[in-house]
Design a protein around this motif. Structure first.
Motif, PDB file in Angstrom:
ATOM      1  N   MET A 112       0.788  -1.261   0.005  1.00  0.00           N
ATOM      2  CA  MET A 112      -0.080  -0.091  -0.014  1.00  0.00           C
ATOM      3  C   MET A 112       0.894   1.327   0.009  1.00  0.00           C
ATOM      4  O   MET A 112       1.993   1.291   0.479  1.00  0.00           O
ATOM      5  N   ASN A 113       0.168   2.507  -0.693  1.00  0.00           N
ATOM      6  CA  ASN A 113       0.844   3.771  -0.469  1.00  0.00           C
ATOM      7  C   ASN A 113       0.728   4.047   0.716  1.00  0.00           C
ATOM      8  O   ASN A 113      -0.292   3.742   1.640  1.00  0.00           O
ATOM      9  N   VAL A 114       1.507   5.102   0.984  1.00  0.00           N
ATOM     10  CA  VAL A 114       1.545   5.721   2.433  1.00  0.00           C
ATOM     11  C   VAL A 114       0.203   6.543   2.707  1.00  0.00           C
ATOM     12  O   VAL A 114      -0.640   6.334   3.654  1.00  0.00           O
ATOM     13  N   ARG A 115      -0.226   7.260   1.855  1.00  0.00           N
ATOM     14  CA  ARG A 115      -1.290   8.021   1.656  1.00  0.00           C
ATOM     15  C   ARG A 115      -2.309   7.713   0.738  1.00  0.00           C
ATOM     16  O   ARG A 115      -2.460   7.646  -0.350  1.00  0.00           O
ATOM     17  N   LEU A 116      -3.703   7.607   1.269  1.00  0.00           N
ATOM     18  CA  LEU A 116      -4.651   7.019   0.518  1.00  0.00           C
ATOM     19  C   LEU A 116      -5.767   7.956   0.692  1.00  0.00           C
ATOM     20  O   LEU A 116      -6.252   8.505   1.858  1.00  0.00           O
ATOM     21  N   GLU A 117      -6.509   8.429  -0.538  1.00  0.00           N
ATOM     22  CA  GLU A 117      -7.443   9.447  -0.766  1.00  0.00           C
ATOM     23  C   GLU A 117      -8.747   8.783  -1.009  1.00  0.00           C
ATOM     24  O   GLU A 117      -8.921   7.893  -1.854  1.00  0.00           O
ATOM     25  N   LEU A 118      -9.859   9.038   0.149  1.00  0.00           N
ATOM     26  CA  LEU A 118     -11.020   8.302  -0.030  1.00  0.00           C
ATOM     27  C   LEU A 118     -11.938   8.966  -0.756  1.00  0.00           C
ATOM     28  O   LEU A 118     -12.096  10.191  -0.567  1.00  0.00           O
ATOM     29  N   ASN A 119     -12.884   8.640  -1.444  1.00  0.00           N
ATOM     30  CA  ASN A 119     -14.112   8.885  -2.355  1.00  0.00           C
ATOM     31  C   ASN A 119     -15.116   8.912  -1.493  1.00  0.00           C
ATOM     32  O   ASN A 119     -15.922   8.008  -1.524  1.00  0.00           O
ATOM     33  N   LEU A 120     -15.417   9.919  -0.478  1.00  0.00           N
ATOM     34  CA  LEU A 120     -16.471   9.867   0.598  1.00  0.00           C
ATOM     35  C   LEU A 120     -17.818  10.112  -0.178  1.00  0.00           C
ATOM     36  O   LEU A 120     -18.596   9.130   0.521  1.00  0.00           O
ATOM     37  N   LEU A 121     -18.025  10.624  -1.220  1.00  0.00           N
ATOM     38  CA  LEU A 121     -19.399  10.501  -2.024  1.00  0.00           C
ATOM     39  C   LEU A 121     -19.662   9.173  -2.396  1.00  0.00           C
ATOM     40  O   LEU A 121     -20.719   8.806  -2.300  1.00  0.00           O
ATOM     41  N   VAL A 157       3.285   1.209   7.571  1.00  0.00           N
ATOM     42  CA  VAL A 157       3.665  -0.055   7.695  1.00  0.00           C
ATOM     43  C   VAL A 157       5.121  -0.037   7.035  1.00  0.00           C
ATOM     44  O   VAL A 157       5.436  -0.321   5.985  1.00  0.00           O
ATOM     45  N   SER A 158       6.160   0.490   8.021  1.00  0.00           N
ATOM     46  CA  SER A 158       7.509   0.547   7.337  1.00  0.00           C
ATOM     47  C   SER A 158       8.146  -0.565   6.542  1.00  0.00           C
ATOM     48  O   SER A 158       8.756  -0.175   5.642  1.00  0.00           O
ATOM     49  N   VAL A 159       7.723  -1.977   7.223  1.00  0.00           N
ATOM     50  CA  VAL A 159       8.386  -2.988   6.654  1.00  0.00           C
ATOM     51  C   VAL A 159       7.855  -3.134   5.216  1.00  0.00           C
ATOM     52  O   VAL A 159       8.503  -4.098   4.557  1.00  0.00           O
ATOM     53  N   ILE A 160       6.882  -2.659   4.640  1.00  0.00           N
ATOM     54  CA  ILE A 160       6.375  -3.041   3.519  1.00  0.00           C
ATOM     55  C   ILE A 160       6.674  -1.646   2.762  1.00  0.00           C
ATOM     56  O   ILE A 160       7.275  -1.642   1.604  1.00  0.00           O
ATOM     57  N   GLN A 161       6.657  -0.518   3.073  1.00  0.00           N
ATOM     58  CA  GLN A 161       6.941   0.922   2.270  1.00  0.00           C
ATOM     59  C   GLN A 161       8.287   1.224   2.304  1.00  0.00           C
ATOM     60  O   GLN A 161       8.638   1.868   1.385  1.00  0.00           O
ATOM     61  N   CYS A 162       8.987   0.843   3.283  1.00  0.00           N
ATOM     62  CA  CYS A 162      10.579   1.131   3.266  1.00  0.00           C
ATOM     63  C   CYS A 162      11.393  -0.121   3.425  1.00  0.00           C
ATOM     64  O   CYS A 162      12.387  -0.247   3.976  1.00  0.00           O
ATOM     65  N   ARG A 163      10.732  -1.298   2.951  1.00  0.00           N
ATOM     66  CA  ARG A 163      11.482  -2.351   2.918  1.00  0.00           C
ATOM     67  C   ARG A 163      12.935  -2.428   2.638  1.00  0.00           C
ATOM     68  O   ARG A 163      13.918  -2.909   3.043  1.00  0.00           O
ATOM     69  N   ARG A 164      13.163  -1.514   1.374  1.00  0.00           N
ATOM     70  CA  ARG A 164      14.431  -1.632   0.887  1.00  0.00           C
ATOM     71  C   ARG A 164      15.538  -0.950   1.800  1.00  0.00           C
ATOM     72  O   ARG A 164      16.560  -1.460   1.697  1.00  0.00           O
ATOM     73  N   VAL A 165      15.236   0.254   2.185  1.00  0.00           N
ATOM     74  CA  VAL A 165      15.895   0.690   3.044  1.00  0.00           C
ATOM     75  C   VAL A 165      16.219   0.059   4.430  1.00  0.00           C
ATOM     76  O   VAL A 165      17.395  -0.056   4.736  1.00  0.00           O
ATOM     77  N   MET A 166      15.095  -0.539   4.871  1.00  0.00           N
ATOM     78  CA  MET A 166      15.261  -1.359   6.141  1.00  0.00           C
ATOM     79  C   MET A 166      16.157  -2.697   6.219  1.00  0.00           C
ATOM     80  O   MET A 166      16.974  -2.875   6.849  1.00  0.00           O
ATOM     81  N   ASP A 210      -3.592  16.483   9.105  1.00  0.00           N
ATOM     82  CA  ASP A 210      -2.922  16.819   7.631  1.00  0.00           C
ATOM     83  C   ASP A 210      -2.415  18.165   7.339  1.00  0.00           C
ATOM     84  O   ASP A 210      -3.013  19.132   8.024  1.00  0.00           O
ATOM     85  N   PHE A 211      -1.626  18.331   6.485  1.00  0.00           N
ATOM     86  CA  PHE A 211      -1.727  19.858   6.057  1.00  0.00           C
ATOM     87  C   PHE A 211      -2.805  20.437   5.901  1.00  0.00           C
ATOM     88  O   PHE A 211      -3.212  21.770   6.147  1.00  0.00           O
ATOM     89  N   GLU A 212      -3.614  19.862   4.961  1.00  0.00           N
ATOM     90  CA  GLU A 212      -4.940  20.579   4.535  1.00  0.00           C
ATOM     91  C   GLU A 212      -5.980  20.101   5.132  1.00  0.00           C
ATOM     92  O   GLU A 212      -7.455  20.983   5.332  1.00  0.00           O
ATOM     93  N   SER A 213      -6.260  18.890   5.899  1.00  0.00           N
ATOM     94  CA  SER A 213      -7.541  18.398   6.599  1.00  0.00           C
ATOM     95  C   SER A 213      -7.065  17.444   7.587  1.00  0.00           C
ATOM     96  O   SER A 213      -6.033  17.027   7.702  1.00  0.00           O
ATOM     97  N   LYS A 214      -8.070  17.109   8.408  1.00  0.00           N
ATOM     98  CA  LYS A 214      -7.792  15.754   9.461  1.00  0.00           C
ATOM     99  C   LYS A 214      -7.722  14.622   8.755  1.00  0.00           C
ATOM    100  O   LYS A 214      -8.507  14.500   7.593  1.00  0.00           O
ATOM    101  N   GLY A 215      -7.258  13.607   9.151  1.00  0.00           N
ATOM    102  CA  GLY A 215      -7.104  12.318   8.323  1.00  0.00           C
ATOM    103  C   GLY A 215      -7.240  11.232   9.491  1.00  0.00           C
ATOM    104  O   GLY A 215      -7.413  11.532  10.576  1.00  0.00           O
ATOM    105  N   ALA A 216      -6.950   9.934   9.117  1.00  0.00           N
ATOM    106  CA  ALA A 216      -6.931   8.856   9.918  1.00  0.00           C
ATOM    107  C   ALA A 216      -5.610   8.269   9.519  1.00  0.00           C
ATOM    108  O   ALA A 216      -4.932   8.341   8.723  1.00  0.00           O
ATOM    109  N   ALA A 217      -5.162   7.349  10.425  1.00  0.00           N
ATOM    110  CA  ALA A 217      -4.248   6.394  10.043  1.00  0.00           C
ATOM    111  C   ALA A 217      -4.128   4.973  10.505  1.00  0.00           C
ATOM    112  O   ALA A 217      -5.003   4.667  11.400  1.00  0.00           O
ATOM    113  N   ILE A 218      -3.478   4.024   9.936  1.00  0.00           N
ATOM    114  CA  ILE A 218      -3.479   2.752  10.145  1.00  0.00           C
ATOM    115  C   ILE A 218      -1.981   2.269  10.319  1.00  0.00           C
ATOM    116  O   ILE A 218      -1.219   2.446   9.444  1.00  0.00           O
ATOM    117  N   ASP A 219      -1.694   1.816  11.606  1.00  0.00           N
ATOM    118  CA  ASP A 219      -0.164   1.761  12.087  1.00  0.00           C
ATOM    119  C   ASP A 219      -0.207   0.264  12.518  1.00  0.00           C
ATOM    120  O   ASP A 219      -0.983  -0.303  12.775  1.00  0.00           O
TER     121      ASP A 219
END
Length: 267
Positions: A112-121, A157-166, A210-219
Motif C-alpha cells: 500500500m501507498n502511505v497516503r490514500l485518498e477516499l472518495n467519500l461521496l 507499515v514501514s516494513v512494506i513501504q520502506c523495505r529496501r532501506v530497512m 494533515d496539512f490540508e485537513s484531518k485524516g486517519a492512520a492505520i499503523d
C-alpha cells in the motif's frame, strides 16, 4: 468488503353453577394468557428496539469502513520475512489471518501507498443503498460518512513501504544462520535492537492532522521484550511500584495472568 481502489440488516342448578364457574375460570385463564402474551410481546418489542438502537448509530459507519480497509493491510510476521492476511472469503469478525505470504508474493495493491485518498461521496452512496432499498438508517449512515469521515488515510507499515532501506540498515536487518539478510523488522528506539521486537496487531489512529485537513492512520502496534531494554525495565518497575510488589514478582506468570498485564512498548 470494499476494495482499495473503490474507496474506499353440566346439568341443573349444579350444572349451571359449574358451567358458570368453568366459564369464569376459562375467562380468567384467557385473560392471564392474554396478559402473558402482551407481556411477551412487550418484552420482544423492547428487545427489538434495543437492537435497533445499537445498530442505528450512524457514527459507527465511518469506523466500520476504516476497519474494512485495515483488514486489507498485510500484518507483518515477527520473523521479518512473512505477512499474515485474511482469506478472500473470510468476512466474519471471528476470522483470523490464516493466509501467509512473503513480500515477493504481495500484489502491488497489497503493498500500500502511505497516503490514500477516499472518495467519500461514493462511500456514502454505497452506505445509503439504491433508490429501492435505502432506509432512514442507511441514509443516516451515508450522512455520517459524507460529513464526518476523514478523507485521507495514512497507512504506516514501514516494513512494506520502506523495505529496501530497512533491509540495508544493520539495525533493522533480519539474518539467517549463514548471516544472510532475509528480511527486516522494526528496531526498538530504547535498546536500539530489533531482536526482541514483535508485531501485535494493526490499529486505527485518529484524528491525524494533515496539512490540508484531518485524516486517519492505520499503523502497527509493536512491543519489545528485551529484558535488558531500558524501556522494558521502566514499564516493569512502574508496574511494581503501582502494585507494591517486587520487580521479580511482576515478571512471574501467575502475576501476569492475574492482572492481565503485558509488558508492551508501543513503537
Amino acid at each position: 468488503m470494499l476494495s482499495m481502489t473503490d474507496w474506499l440488516t353440566k346439568s341443573g342448578s349444579t350444572s349451571t353453577s359449574t358451567s358458570t364457574s368453568s366459564s369464569s375460570s376459562s375467562s380468567s385463564s384467557s385473560s392471564s394468557s392474554s396478559s402473558s402474551s402482551s407481556s411477551s410481546s412487550s418484552s420482544s418489542s423492547s428487545t427489538s428496539n434495543s437492537k435497533k438502537q445499537k445498530t442505528q448509530d450512524p457514527s459507527i459507519a465511518p469506523v466500520l469502513i476504516l476497519k474494512g480497509l485495515m483488514r486489507q493491510v498485510p500484518l507483518p510476521d515477527s520473523n521479518g520475512t512473512e505477512f499474515k492476511m485474511f482469506a478472500a472469503n473470510a468476512t466474519s469478525r471471528q476470522s483470523r489471518r490464516s493466509v501467509v505470504r512473503t513480500f515477493a508474493e504481495l500484489s502491488p495493491k497489497q503493498r500500500m501507498n502511505v497516503r490514500l485518498e477516499l472518495n467519500l461521496l461514493e462511500l456514502a452512496r454505497r452506505e445509503k443503498g439504491s433508490l429501492a432499498t435505502w432506509t432512514p438508517t442507511t441514509a443516516a449512515n451515508a450522512r455520517s460518512v459524507a460529513l464526518s469521515m476523514a478523507p485521507i488515510v495514512y497507512v504506516c507499515v514501514s516494513v512494506i513501504q520502506c523495505r529496501r532501506v530497512m533491509s540495508e540498515f544493520p539495525g533493522t536487518q533480519v539474518k539467517d544462520s549463514n548471516d544472510r539478510v532475509i528480511g527486516c523488522r522494526d528496531m526498538c528506539d530504547r535498546c536500539f535492537s530489533n531482536k526482541h521486537v514483535t508485531y501485535d496487531c494493526l490499529r486505527i489512529v485518529q484524528p491525524v492532522f494533515d496539512f490540508e485537513s484531518k485524516g486517519a492512520a492505520i499503523d502497527l502496534k509493536c512491543r519489545c521484550v528485551n529484558p535488558n531494554c531500558p524501556g522494558f525495565k521502566d514499564v516493569v518497575e512502574k508496574k511494581a511500584r503501582e502494585s507494591k510488589v517486587s520487580v521479580d514478582d511482576v515478571l512471574k506468570s501467575a502475576f501476569l495472568k492475574k492482572t492481565k498485564f503485558f509488558i508492551v512498548l508501543v513503537t
